[in-house]
Design a protein around this motif. Structure first.
Motif, PDB file in Angstrom:
ATOM      1  N   LEU A 103     -33.253   6.955  38.605  1.00 59.30           N
ATOM      2  CA  LEU A 103     -32.952   7.674  37.641  1.00 59.30           C
ATOM      3  C   LEU A 103     -32.841   7.189  36.098  1.00 59.30           C
ATOM      4  CD1 LEU A 103     -30.486  10.240  39.446  1.00 59.30           C
ATOM      5  CD2 LEU A 103     -32.811  10.354  39.014  1.00 59.30           C
ATOM      6  N   HIS A 104     -32.154   6.027  36.073  1.00 62.35           N
ATOM      7  CA  HIS A 104     -31.757   5.370  34.730  1.00 62.35           C
ATOM      8  C   HIS A 104     -33.144   4.891  34.215  1.00 62.35           C
ATOM      9  CE1 HIS A 104     -29.817   2.950  31.839  1.00 62.35           C
ATOM     10  NE2 HIS A 104     -30.340   2.027  32.330  1.00 62.35           N
ATOM     11  N   PHE A 105     -33.942   4.047  34.991  1.00 58.41           N
ATOM     12  CA  PHE A 105     -35.306   3.743  34.264  1.00 58.41           C
ATOM     13  C   PHE A 105     -36.547   4.360  34.534  1.00 58.41           C
ATOM     14  CE2 PHE A 105     -32.837  -0.365  35.581  1.00 58.41           C
ATOM     15  CZ  PHE A 105     -32.578  -0.881  34.414  1.00 58.41           C
ATOM     16  N   ARG A 106     -36.061   5.773  34.816  1.00 56.90           N
ATOM     17  CA  ARG A 106     -37.478   6.639  35.154  1.00 56.90           C
ATOM     18  C   ARG A 106     -38.371   6.682  33.908  1.00 56.90           C
ATOM     19  NH1 ARG A 106     -34.701  12.014  36.926  1.00 56.90           N
ATOM     20  NH2 ARG A 106     -36.616  12.159  37.918  1.00 56.90           N
ATOM     21  N   ASN A 107     -37.782   6.475  32.561  1.00 53.97           N
ATOM     22  CA  ASN A 107     -38.741   6.713  31.452  1.00 53.97           C
ATOM     23  C   ASN A 107     -39.159   5.482  30.902  1.00 53.97           C
ATOM     24  OD1 ASN A 107     -38.371   9.717  31.419  1.00 53.97           O
ATOM     25  ND2 ASN A 107     -36.324   9.438  30.574  1.00 53.97           N
ATOM     26  N   ASN A 108     -38.988   4.494  31.457  1.00 57.33           N
ATOM     27  CA  ASN A 108     -39.240   2.969  30.943  1.00 57.33           C
ATOM     28  C   ASN A 108     -40.809   2.861  31.474  1.00 57.33           C
ATOM     29  OD1 ASN A 108     -39.679   0.041  30.900  1.00 57.33           O
ATOM     30  ND2 ASN A 108     -37.463  -0.153  30.725  1.00 57.33           N
ATOM     31  N   PRO A 109     -41.683   2.500  30.461  1.00 54.83           N
ATOM     32  CA  PRO A 109     -43.177   2.622  30.829  1.00 54.83           C
ATOM     33  C   PRO A 109     -43.379   1.373  31.748  1.00 54.83           C
ATOM     34  CG  PRO A 109     -42.546   1.607  28.617  1.00 54.83           C
ATOM     35  CD  PRO A 109     -41.404   2.462  28.888  1.00 54.83           C
ATOM     36  N   LEU A 110     -42.487   0.342  32.038  1.00 60.29           N
ATOM     37  CA  LEU A 110     -42.907  -0.863  32.809  1.00 60.29           C
ATOM     38  C   LEU A 110     -42.153  -0.583  34.293  1.00 60.29           C
ATOM     39  CD1 LEU A 110     -41.905  -3.593  30.607  1.00 60.29           C
ATOM     40  CD2 LEU A 110     -44.127  -2.905  31.248  1.00 60.29           C
ATOM     41  N   LEU A 187     -22.359  13.430  51.347  1.00 64.58           N
ATOM     42  CA  LEU A 187     -21.931  12.334  50.538  1.00 64.58           C
ATOM     43  C   LEU A 187     -23.067  11.773  49.786  1.00 64.58           C
ATOM     44  CD1 LEU A 187     -19.688  10.044  52.900  1.00 64.58           C
ATOM     45  CD2 LEU A 187     -19.077  12.065  51.341  1.00 64.58           C
ATOM     46  N   SER A 188     -24.492  12.258  50.085  1.00 65.26           N
ATOM     47  CA  SER A 188     -25.544  12.009  49.448  1.00 65.26           C
ATOM     48  C   SER A 188     -26.178  13.191  48.697  1.00 65.26           C
ATOM     49  CB  SER A 188     -26.794  11.473  50.472  1.00 65.26           C
ATOM     50  OG  SER A 188     -26.173  10.372  51.376  1.00 65.26           O
ATOM     51  N   TYR A 189     -25.459  14.322  48.687  1.00 67.71           N
ATOM     52  CA  TYR A 189     -25.779  15.466  48.240  1.00 67.71           C
ATOM     53  C   TYR A 189     -26.464  15.536  46.689  1.00 67.71           C
ATOM     54  CZ  TYR A 189     -26.281  20.436  46.796  1.00 67.71           C
ATOM     55  OH  TYR A 189     -26.825  21.820  46.188  1.00 67.71           O
ATOM     56  N   PRO A 190     -25.732  14.871  45.805  1.00 66.74           N
ATOM     57  CA  PRO A 190     -26.022  14.794  44.274  1.00 66.74           C
ATOM     58  C   PRO A 190     -27.318  13.858  43.937  1.00 66.74           C
ATOM     59  CG  PRO A 190     -23.804  14.271  44.539  1.00 66.74           C
ATOM     60  CD  PRO A 190     -24.238  14.255  45.674  1.00 66.74           C
ATOM     61  N   GLU A 191     -27.403  12.873  44.865  1.00 68.11           N
ATOM     62  CA  GLU A 191     -28.955  12.046  44.976  1.00 68.11           C
ATOM     63  C   GLU A 191     -29.971  12.855  45.324  1.00 68.11           C
ATOM     64  OE1 GLU A 191     -25.559   9.443  43.681  1.00 68.11           O
ATOM     65  OE2 GLU A 191     -25.579  10.886  45.562  1.00 68.11           O
ATOM     66  N   MET A 192     -29.687  13.511  46.707  1.00 65.53           N
ATOM     67  CA  MET A 192     -30.732  14.142  47.291  1.00 65.53           C
ATOM     68  C   MET A 192     -31.291  15.222  46.293  1.00 65.53           C
ATOM     69  SD  MET A 192     -29.602  14.161  51.241  1.00 65.53           S
ATOM     70  CE  MET A 192     -31.078  14.940  52.074  1.00 65.53           C
ATOM     71  N   LYS A 193     -30.130  16.032  45.922  1.00 74.29           N
ATOM     72  CA  LYS A 193     -30.883  16.854  44.887  1.00 74.29           C
ATOM     73  C   LYS A 193     -31.662  16.356  43.788  1.00 74.29           C
ATOM     74  CE  LYS A 193     -29.113  20.727  43.747  1.00 74.29           C
ATOM     75  NZ  LYS A 193     -29.784  21.940  43.645  1.00 74.29           N
ATOM     76  N   ALA A 194     -31.018  15.259  43.085  1.00 75.23           N
ATOM     77  CA  ALA A 194     -31.664  14.632  42.084  1.00 75.23           C
ATOM     78  C   ALA A 194     -33.290  14.393  42.239  1.00 75.23           C
ATOM     79  CB  ALA A 194     -31.127  13.647  41.577  1.00 75.23           C
ATOM     80  N   MET A 195     -33.403  13.787  43.490  1.00 78.96           N
ATOM     81  CA  MET A 195     -34.589  13.170  44.106  1.00 78.96           C
ATOM     82  C   MET A 195     -35.719  14.321  44.609  1.00 78.96           C
ATOM     83  SD  MET A 195     -34.909  10.187  42.902  1.00 78.96           S
ATOM     84  CE  MET A 195     -36.282   9.763  43.657  1.00 78.96           C
TER      85      MET A 195
END
Length: 278
Positions: A103-110, A187-195
């Motif tokens: 999520l953090h690097f998703r907009n990095n072109p590399l 315990l994974s719900y926020p990340e599962m939703k985000a992905m």
């Protein structure tokens, strides 16, 4: 790989060693080929992603459904690939970190993060994205399928198969008790939703402190945790329950609690917070 220490870079940054290492590795594995790109595939590479990006190294991160990750690690012959069985909660936390990085690097072109499930189920579209990322012309999709079917043997905790196969997706359902799946999804719900992973049992209204407490009180490892660095009760200890409740409270409160073991990037925290409120 290296015949003597003189081949190693002296007093140079790690990136120089990495480049020499990758070239040396390629010369041993496929000396007859002249690739357009050289790289490495290692789990620990994730820890160096920010460094690689800062040094102009393109980085691909593949995310897989956390339930199938745990199924692969703890059932079948997963111990042949990753060693002794680790606690479920530890694997969940490692997976959440991977999603945080994606999520953090998703907009990095590399940087490019893709889901394993998309590669298998939406192969052509995902490969177009992948070829574009490496600035390559994509061959005919049927040529790719033929190559994978004839030349690529995939390793799995549940046996080997050729080419891309969807048979490993959702296989956790064959092994997981319902309460075990609920624990993982909660315990994974926020990340599962985000992905954009669909849950079997946990919906938005189920993501509560009371349900987290209940999940811990009812939890039982379905396999024997035998890794020497972990206590067998790691996944349901009071200390870890307290930490998971702290993490939950941080996500439902208004203010970012600061960089911590829960959220290594502020923008990741904000994306997770947004995901659970959608």
């Amino acid at each position: 790989i290296f015949n003597n220490k003189s081949q190693l870079p002296q007093n140079n940054p790690f990136i120089e060693f990495y480049k020499i290492y990758v070239s040396a590795l390629h010369s041993v594995i496929s000396p007859e080929k002249k690739p357009l790109f050289k790289g490495s595939k290692e789990i620990i590479s994730e820890e160096y992603i920010e460094y690689f990006l800062e040094n102009n190294v393109k980085t691909l991160l593949i995310i897989r459904d956390v339930r199938d990750v745990i199924n692969s690690a703890n059932f079948g012959e997963g111990n042949k690939y990753i060693g002794s069985i680790r606690p479920t909660l530890f694997t969940i936390r490692v997976w959440r970190k991977s999603v945080g990085i994606a999520l953090h690097f998703r907009n990095n072109p590399l940087f490019l993060a893709i889901r394993y499930e998309d590669l298998v189920l939406n192969t052509e579209e995902t490969l177009k994205n992948l070829y574009g990322f490496f600035e390559l012309s994509m061959p005919d999709i049927n040529e790719i399928y033929d190559y994978l079917a004839n030349s690529w043997v995939a390793n799995s905790s549940f046996g080997q198969y050729r080419g891309l196969s969807a048979q490993s997706i959702g296989k956790y359902k064959n092994n997981f008790p319902q309460n075990y799946t609920r624990y993982i999804e909660l315990l994974s719900y926020p990340e599962m939703k985000a992905m954009n992973y669909k849950t079997d049992f946990i919906k938005g209204g189920d993501y509560t402190a009371e349900n987290i407490k209940q999940a811990f009180s009812q939890f039982k490892e379905p396999v024997d945790v035998n890794h020497k660095l972990f206590e067998k009760g790691y996944s349901f200890s009071q200390d870890n329950e307290h930490l998971e409740l702290e993490r939950y409270n941080a996500l439902i409160n208004e203010n970012f609690p600061g960089i911590s073991q829960f959220f290594i990037f502020e923008d990741t925290y904000k994306q997770l917070k947004k995901a659970i409120n959608e």
